[in-house]
Design a protein around this motif. Structure first.
Motif, PDB file in Angstrom:
ATOM      1  N   GLY A 223      14.834 -17.013  21.749  1.00 61.29           N
ATOM      2  CA  GLY A 223      13.910 -16.008  22.265  1.00 61.29           C
ATOM      3  C   GLY A 223      12.554 -16.543  22.673  1.00 61.29           C
ATOM      4  N   ALA A 224      12.226 -17.779  22.306  1.00 63.45           N
ATOM      5  CA  ALA A 224      10.909 -18.335  22.630  1.00 63.45           C
ATOM      6  C   ALA A 224      10.823 -18.696  24.111  1.00 63.45           C
ATOM      7  N   PRO A 225       9.678 -18.425  24.743  1.00 60.94           N
ATOM      8  CA  PRO A 225       9.526 -18.824  26.140  1.00 60.94           C
ATOM      9  C   PRO A 225       9.194 -20.306  26.243  1.00 60.94           C
ATOM     10  N   LEU A 226       9.664 -20.936  27.318  1.00 63.38           N
ATOM     11  CA  LEU A 226       9.342 -22.321  27.641  1.00 63.38           C
ATOM     12  C   LEU A 226       9.025 -22.387  29.132  1.00 63.38           C
ATOM     13  N   GLU A 227       8.013 -23.160  29.477  1.00 65.76           N
ATOM     14  CA  GLU A 227       7.682 -23.359  30.879  1.00 65.76           C
ATOM     15  C   GLU A 227       8.510 -24.526  31.413  1.00 65.76           C
ATOM     16  N   VAL A 228       9.213 -24.306  32.506  1.00 63.45           N
ATOM     17  CA  VAL A 228      10.009 -25.358  33.134  1.00 63.45           C
ATOM     18  C   VAL A 228       9.083 -26.172  34.033  1.00 63.45           C
ATOM     19  N   VAL A 229       8.971 -27.467  33.722  1.00 61.39           N
ATOM     20  CA  VAL A 229       8.096 -28.360  34.465  1.00 61.39           C
ATOM     21  C   VAL A 229       8.880 -29.147  35.518  1.00 61.39           C
ATOM     22  N   LEU A 230      10.110 -29.539  35.165  1.00 63.59           N
ATOM     23  CA  LEU A 230      10.919 -30.382  36.026  1.00 63.59           C
ATOM     24  C   LEU A 230      12.389 -30.182  35.703  1.00 63.59           C
ATOM     25  N   THR A 231      13.227 -30.197  36.720  1.00 65.43           N
ATOM     26  CA  THR A 231      14.672 -30.136  36.518  1.00 65.43           C
ATOM     27  C   THR A 231      15.266 -31.469  36.935  1.00 65.43           C
ATOM     28  N   TYR A 232      16.151 -32.002  36.083  1.00 63.62           N
ATOM     29  CA  TYR A 232      16.802 -33.280  36.341  1.00 63.62           C
ATOM     30  C   TYR A 232      18.272 -33.129  35.969  1.00 63.62           C
TER      31      TYR A 232
ATOM     32  N   VAL B   6      16.213 -29.953  31.696  1.00 61.71           N
ATOM     33  CA  VAL B   6      14.902 -29.497  32.155  1.00 61.71           C
ATOM     34  C   VAL B   6      13.824 -30.050  31.233  1.00 61.71           C
ATOM     35  N   LYS B   7      12.719 -30.453  31.853  1.00 63.89           N
ATOM     36  CA  LYS B   7      11.538 -30.844  31.084  1.00 63.89           C
ATOM     37  C   LYS B   7      10.727 -29.570  30.921  1.00 63.89           C
ATOM     38  N   VAL B   8      10.379 -29.259  29.679  1.00 55.27           N
ATOM     39  CA  VAL B   8       9.715 -27.990  29.389  1.00 55.27           C
ATOM     40  C   VAL B   8       8.406 -28.222  28.630  1.00 55.27           C
ATOM     41  N   ARG B   9       7.537 -27.226  28.721  1.00 56.97           N
ATOM     42  CA  ARG B   9       6.287 -27.202  27.966  1.00 56.97           C
ATOM     43  C   ARG B   9       6.348 -25.990  27.049  1.00 56.97           C
ATOM     44  N   ASP B  10       5.989 -26.188  25.774  1.00 58.26           N
ATOM     45  CA  ASP B  10       5.987 -25.053  24.843  1.00 58.26           C
ATOM     46  C   ASP B  10       4.591 -24.458  24.741  1.00 58.26           C
ATOM     47  N   VAL B  11       4.444 -23.448  23.916  1.00 56.95           N
ATOM     48  CA  VAL B  11       3.189 -22.718  23.775  1.00 56.95           C
ATOM     49  C   VAL B  11       2.033 -23.618  23.316  1.00 56.95           C
ATOM     50  N   THR B  12       2.341 -24.710  22.622  1.00 55.33           N
ATOM     51  CA  THR B  12       1.287 -25.626  22.161  1.00 55.33           C
ATOM     52  C   THR B  12       0.910 -26.657  23.214  1.00 55.33           C
ATOM     53  N   GLY B  13       1.679 -26.707  24.312  1.00 59.11           N
ATOM     54  CA  GLY B  13       1.415 -27.666  25.373  1.00 59.11           C
ATOM     55  C   GLY B  13       2.260 -28.923  25.295  1.00 59.11           C
ATOM     56  N   ASP B  14       3.089 -29.052  24.252  1.00 59.39           N
ATOM     57  CA  ASP B  14       3.955 -30.225  24.115  1.00 59.39           C
ATOM     58  C   ASP B  14       5.039 -30.213  25.188  1.00 59.39           C
ATOM     59  N   LEU B  15       5.360 -31.413  25.700  1.00 64.85           N
ATOM     60  CA  LEU B  15       6.409 -31.573  26.699  1.00 64.85           C
ATOM     61  C   LEU B  15       7.631 -32.222  26.068  1.00 64.85           C
ATOM     62  N   ALA B  16       8.820 -31.791  26.479  1.00 60.59           N
ATOM     63  CA  ALA B  16      10.063 -32.359  25.969  1.00 60.59           C
ATOM     64  C   ALA B  16      11.191 -31.962  26.914  1.00 60.59           C
ATOM     65  N   TRP B  17      12.384 -32.497  26.657  1.00 59.96           N
ATOM     66  CA  TRP B  17      13.575 -32.228  27.459  1.00 59.96           C
ATOM     67  C   TRP B  17      14.584 -31.410  26.663  1.00 59.96           C
TER      68      TRP B  17
ATOM     69  N   PRO C 123      18.708 -29.353  27.365  1.00 58.46           N
ATOM     70  CA  PRO C 123      19.750 -28.980  28.332  1.00 58.46           C
ATOM     71  C   PRO C 123      19.467 -27.588  28.911  1.00 58.46           C
ATOM     72  N   SER C 124      19.610 -27.456  30.218  1.00 52.75           N
ATOM     73  CA  SER C 124      19.296 -26.187  30.871  1.00 52.75           C
ATOM     74  C   SER C 124      20.242 -25.067  30.451  1.00 52.75           C
ATOM     75  N   ARG C 125      21.445 -25.402  30.013  1.00 52.74           N
ATOM     76  CA  ARG C 125      22.426 -24.367  29.640  1.00 52.74           C
ATOM     77  C   ARG C 125      21.971 -23.541  28.430  1.00 52.74           C
ATOM     78  N   GLY C 126      21.038 -24.057  27.641  1.00 52.80           N
ATOM     79  CA  GLY C 126      20.549 -23.333  26.469  1.00 52.80           C
ATOM     80  C   GLY C 126      19.430 -22.346  26.766  1.00 52.80           C
ATOM     81  N   LEU C 127      19.043 -22.262  28.041  1.00 51.94           N
ATOM     82  CA  LEU C 127      17.943 -21.377  28.419  1.00 51.94           C
ATOM     83  C   LEU C 127      18.457 -20.181  29.201  1.00 51.94           C
ATOM     84  N   SER C 128      17.733 -19.088  29.094  1.00 52.53           N
ATOM     85  CA  SER C 128      18.108 -17.832  29.732  1.00 52.53           C
ATOM     86  C   SER C 128      17.019 -17.421  30.718  1.00 52.53           C
ATOM     87  N   ALA C 129      17.401 -16.689  31.754  1.00 55.24           N
ATOM     88  CA  ALA C 129      16.433 -16.160  32.719  1.00 55.24           C
ATOM     89  C   ALA C 129      15.657 -14.981  32.144  1.00 55.24           C
TER      90      ALA C 129
END
Length: 139
Positions: A43-52, A56-67, A69-75
């Motif tokens: 249920g947590a939101p993640l900002e998508v920064v890059l798709t490879y 997907v490379k994502v940014r969380d609410v604290t600003g941390d970046l990580a990778w 799998p896109s299949r674990g995310l929902s629209a």
């Protein structure tokens, strides 16, 4: 030319996704062979920064970046309350009735944008109202 690329990137709206039905495992590289960094709750939101590929490379609410799998995310779109004791109002006005109060870190479902920077949100218990977009993250 680099200035034009920066200008066009800055003009694009951020893309957000929500962690799906299972918590998301975040890695330091786009591979399960990478180091495991974080677990993000469902249920947590993640900002998508890059798709490879499938990652997907994502940014969380604290600003941390990580990778992850896109299949674990929902629209589906959720947001996180940034402000302690945020008053969710009945209408798009600071003087309108308070429908409920949400503490910092509470997940809310993102609704439609309102007027003058207000956004409609809904709590999982069904209560809905309006908040200023600056008081939430993930919108």
């Amino acid at each position: 030319m680099g200035v034009l690329l920066l200008a066009s990137a800055a003009g694009q709206a951020a893309e957000f996704k929500t962690v799906g039905t299972a918590p998301a495992l975040l890695y330091d590289a786009p591979s399960t062979k990478g180091n495991k960094l974080f677990i993000v709750p469902r249920g947590a939101p993640l900002e998508v920064v890059l798709t490879y590929g499938d990652w997907v490379k994502v940014r969380d609410v604290t600003g941390d970046l990580a990778w992850t799998p896109s299949r674990g995310l929902s629209a589906r779109r959720n947001v996180i309350v940034r402000t302690p004791n945020l008053k969710i109002r009945a209408s798009e006005d600071e003087t309108s009735t308070v429908v409920f109060i949400a503490d910092r870190g509470v997940l809310l479902e993102l609704g439609e944008p309102g007027a003058n920077g207000w956004i409609k949100v809904r709590h999982r218990d069904g209560l809905a109202g309006y908040v200023r977009g600056t008081d939430i993250w993930g919108n």
